[in-house]
Design a protein around this motif. Structure first.
Motif, PDB file in Angstrom:
ATOM      1  N   LEU A 174      57.505  -9.278  75.737  1.00  0.00           N
ATOM      2  CA  LEU A 174      56.328  -8.785  75.024  1.00  0.00           C
ATOM      3  C   LEU A 174      56.736  -7.549  74.221  1.00  0.00           C
ATOM      4  CD1 LEU A 174      53.275  -8.935  74.510  1.00  0.00           C
ATOM      5  CD2 LEU A 174      52.938  -7.580  76.584  1.00  0.00           C
ATOM      6  N   ALA A 175      56.613  -7.641  72.889  1.00  0.00           N
ATOM      7  CA  ALA A 175      57.020  -6.514  72.042  1.00  0.00           C
ATOM      8  C   ALA A 175      56.194  -6.431  70.767  1.00  0.00           C
ATOM      9  CB  ALA A 175      58.506  -6.628  71.702  1.00  0.00           C
ATOM     10  N   ASP A 176      54.986  -6.987  70.788  1.00  0.00           N
ATOM     11  CA  ASP A 176      54.139  -6.953  69.605  1.00  0.00           C
ATOM     12  C   ASP A 176      53.890  -5.522  69.135  1.00  0.00           C
ATOM     13  OD1 ASP A 176      53.958  -9.686  69.908  1.00  0.00           O
ATOM     14  OD2 ASP A 176      51.993  -9.622  70.879  1.00  0.00           O
ATOM     15  N   ASP A 177      53.832  -5.341  67.833  1.00  0.00           N
ATOM     16  CA  ASP A 177      53.457  -4.058  67.209  1.00  0.00           C
ATOM     17  C   ASP A 177      54.339  -2.890  67.641  1.00  0.00           C
ATOM     18  OD1 ASP A 177      51.410  -5.470  65.965  1.00  0.00           O
ATOM     19  OD2 ASP A 177      50.002  -5.046  67.582  1.00  0.00           O
ATOM     20  N   MET A 178      55.569  -3.162  67.893  1.00  0.00           N
ATOM     21  CA  MET A 178      56.498  -2.149  68.391  1.00  0.00           C
ATOM     22  C   MET A 178      56.635  -0.955  67.436  1.00  0.00           C
ATOM     23  SD  MET A 178      60.170  -3.109  69.959  1.00  0.00           S
ATOM     24  CE  MET A 178      61.239  -1.894  70.658  1.00  0.00           C
ATOM     25  N   HIS A 212      59.132  -7.998  65.542  1.00  0.00           N
ATOM     26  CA  HIS A 212      58.168  -7.302  66.394  1.00  0.00           C
ATOM     27  C   HIS A 212      57.675  -5.968  65.834  1.00  0.00           C
ATOM     28  CE1 HIS A 212      60.301 -10.071  69.115  1.00  0.00           C
ATOM     29  NE2 HIS A 212      59.085 -10.250  69.588  1.00  0.00           N
ATOM     30  N   LYS A 213      57.931  -5.699  64.564  1.00  0.00           N
ATOM     31  CA  LYS A 213      57.563  -4.378  64.032  1.00  0.00           C
ATOM     32  C   LYS A 213      56.057  -4.191  63.888  1.00  0.00           C
ATOM     33  CE  LYS A 213      58.657  -5.479  59.220  1.00  0.00           C
ATOM     34  NZ  LYS A 213      59.509  -5.130  58.100  1.00  0.00           N
ATOM     35  N   GLY A 214      55.307  -5.244  63.640  1.00  0.00           N
ATOM     36  CA  GLY A 214      53.845  -5.139  63.562  1.00  0.00           C
ATOM     37  C   GLY A 214      53.331  -5.418  62.164  1.00  0.00           C
ATOM     38  N   SER A 215      52.127  -5.964  62.077  1.00  0.00           N
ATOM     39  CA  SER A 215      51.554  -6.355  60.784  1.00  0.00           C
ATOM     40  C   SER A 215      51.173  -5.155  59.921  1.00  0.00           C
ATOM     41  CB  SER A 215      50.336  -7.242  61.011  1.00  0.00           C
ATOM     42  OG  SER A 215      49.361  -6.550  61.776  1.00  0.00           O
ATOM     43  N   ASP A 216      50.922  -4.000  60.509  1.00  0.00           N
ATOM     44  CA  ASP A 216      50.589  -2.798  59.753  1.00  0.00           C
ATOM     45  C   ASP A 216      51.764  -1.823  59.719  1.00  0.00           C
ATOM     46  OD1 ASP A 216      47.993  -3.462  58.949  1.00  0.00           O
ATOM     47  OD2 ASP A 216      47.193  -2.894  60.902  1.00  0.00           O
ATOM     48  N   SER A 217      52.967  -2.350  59.803  1.00  0.00           N
ATOM     49  CA  SER A 217      54.159  -1.524  59.722  1.00  0.00           C
ATOM     50  C   SER A 217      54.709  -1.594  58.306  1.00  0.00           C
ATOM     51  CB  SER A 217      55.226  -2.010  60.696  1.00  0.00           C
ATOM     52  OG  SER A 217      56.403  -1.243  60.552  1.00  0.00           O
ATOM     53  N   TYR A 218      55.068  -0.442  57.753  1.00  0.00           N
ATOM     54  CA  TYR A 218      55.693  -0.400  56.430  1.00  0.00           C
ATOM     55  C   TYR A 218      57.200  -0.193  56.545  1.00  0.00           C
ATOM     56  CZ  TYR A 218      50.908  -0.244  54.904  1.00  0.00           C
ATOM     57  OH  TYR A 218      49.585  -0.554  54.707  1.00  0.00           O
ATOM     58  N   LEU A 219      57.714  -0.290  57.773  1.00  0.00           N
ATOM     59  CA  LEU A 219      59.150  -0.193  57.996  1.00  0.00           C
ATOM     60  C   LEU A 219      59.831  -1.296  57.200  1.00  0.00           C
ATOM     61  CD1 LEU A 219      61.599   0.978  59.571  1.00  0.00           C
ATOM     62  CD2 LEU A 219      61.060  -0.640  61.398  1.00  0.00           C
ATOM     63  N   GLN A 220      60.704  -0.902  56.290  1.00  0.00           N
ATOM     64  CA  GLN A 220      61.393  -1.855  55.429  1.00  0.00           C
ATOM     65  C   GLN A 220      62.542  -2.525  56.179  1.00  0.00           C
ATOM     66  OE1 GLN A 220      60.229  -2.361  52.125  1.00  0.00           O
ATOM     67  NE2 GLN A 220      58.606  -1.156  53.050  1.00  0.00           N
ATOM     68  N   ASN A 221      62.710  -3.821  55.976  1.00  0.00           N
ATOM     69  CA  ASN A 221      63.815  -4.535  56.604  1.00  0.00           C
ATOM     70  C   ASN A 221      65.156  -3.904  56.233  1.00  0.00           C
ATOM     71  OD1 ASN A 221      61.887  -6.219  57.640  1.00  0.00           O
ATOM     72  ND2 ASN A 221      62.406  -7.972  56.393  1.00  0.00           N
ATOM     73  N   SER A 222      65.243  -3.373  55.018  1.00  0.00           N
ATOM     74  CA  SER A 222      66.484  -2.729  54.573  1.00  0.00           C
ATOM     75  C   SER A 222      66.734  -1.405  55.306  1.00  0.00           C
ATOM     76  CB  SER A 222      66.452  -2.493  53.056  1.00  0.00           C
ATOM     77  OG  SER A 222      65.361  -1.662  52.714  1.00  0.00           O
ATOM     78  N   ASN A 223      65.705  -0.864  55.948  1.00  0.00           N
ATOM     79  CA  ASN A 223      65.847   0.382  56.716  1.00  0.00           C
ATOM     80  C   ASN A 223      66.114   0.122  58.196  1.00  0.00           C
ATOM     81  OD1 ASN A 223      65.532   1.860  54.427  1.00  0.00           O
ATOM     82  ND2 ASN A 223      63.508   2.633  54.900  1.00  0.00           N
ATOM     83  N   ILE A 224      66.353  -1.125  58.541  1.00  0.00           N
ATOM     84  CA  ILE A 224      66.807  -1.478  59.887  1.00  0.00           C
ATOM     85  C   ILE A 224      68.299  -1.725  59.728  1.00  0.00           C
ATOM     86  CG2 ILE A 224      66.545  -3.032  61.842  1.00  0.00           C
ATOM     87  CD1 ILE A 224      63.726  -3.720  60.611  1.00  0.00           C
TER      88      ILE A 224
END
Length: 135
Positions: free
Chosen positions: A92-96, A120-132
């Motif tokens: 379980l890691a939704d909206d991490m 698992h970053k969450g639907s209201d996350s603006y974390l960019q895939n390029s910043n992972i």
């Protein structure tokens, strides 16, 4: 201790500068639940530092739901190092990373961990895939 759900929830939330250093004595080797552990920690801090410490283990953790949700939200230079994390037992890691800013960065050790964070970053996350970042 096996349950750390919400342990640091909203700690330092209204501080403009906040540091949380778990040091070398904070042993999480038996923990299974880290859900919402750092929810809103340092949320309004423009200067925010989280150091998980040398005994922050995640190999037995099954719940990381909302673990870093809204953490350090106001800090545009927030980075989080997850290279020591083991996600293999997490179910379980939704909206991490819910409410994370597009400037925040997360460091992971391999592509599998990057895929986990993206999923698992969450639907209201603006974390960019390029910043992972794999490093």
């Amino acid at each position: 201790v096996v349950n750390m759900n919400g342990m640091f929830w909203s700690v330092g939330m209204e501080s403009t500068s906040f540091t949380l250093n778990l040091g070398s004595k904070f042993d999480t080797s038996n923990v299974t639940d880290m859900g919402y552990m750092f929810l809103q920690t340092g949320r309004e801090s423009t200067v925010f530092t989280l150091t998980l410490g040398s005994k922050f283990y995640t190999s037995n953790v099954t719940n990381m739901e909302g673990m870093f949700q809204a953490m350090g939200e106001a800090n545009t230079n927030l980075t989080l190092d997850l290279r020591g994390f083991d996600f293999s037992n997490v179910t379980l890691a939704d909206d991490m990373f819910q409410y994370w800013d597009s400037t925040h960065k997360v460091y992971v050790k391999n592509q599998s961990d990057k895929n986990f964070v993206i999923a698992h970053k969450g639907s209201d996350s603006y974390l960019q895939n390029s910043n992972i970042i794999i490093s």
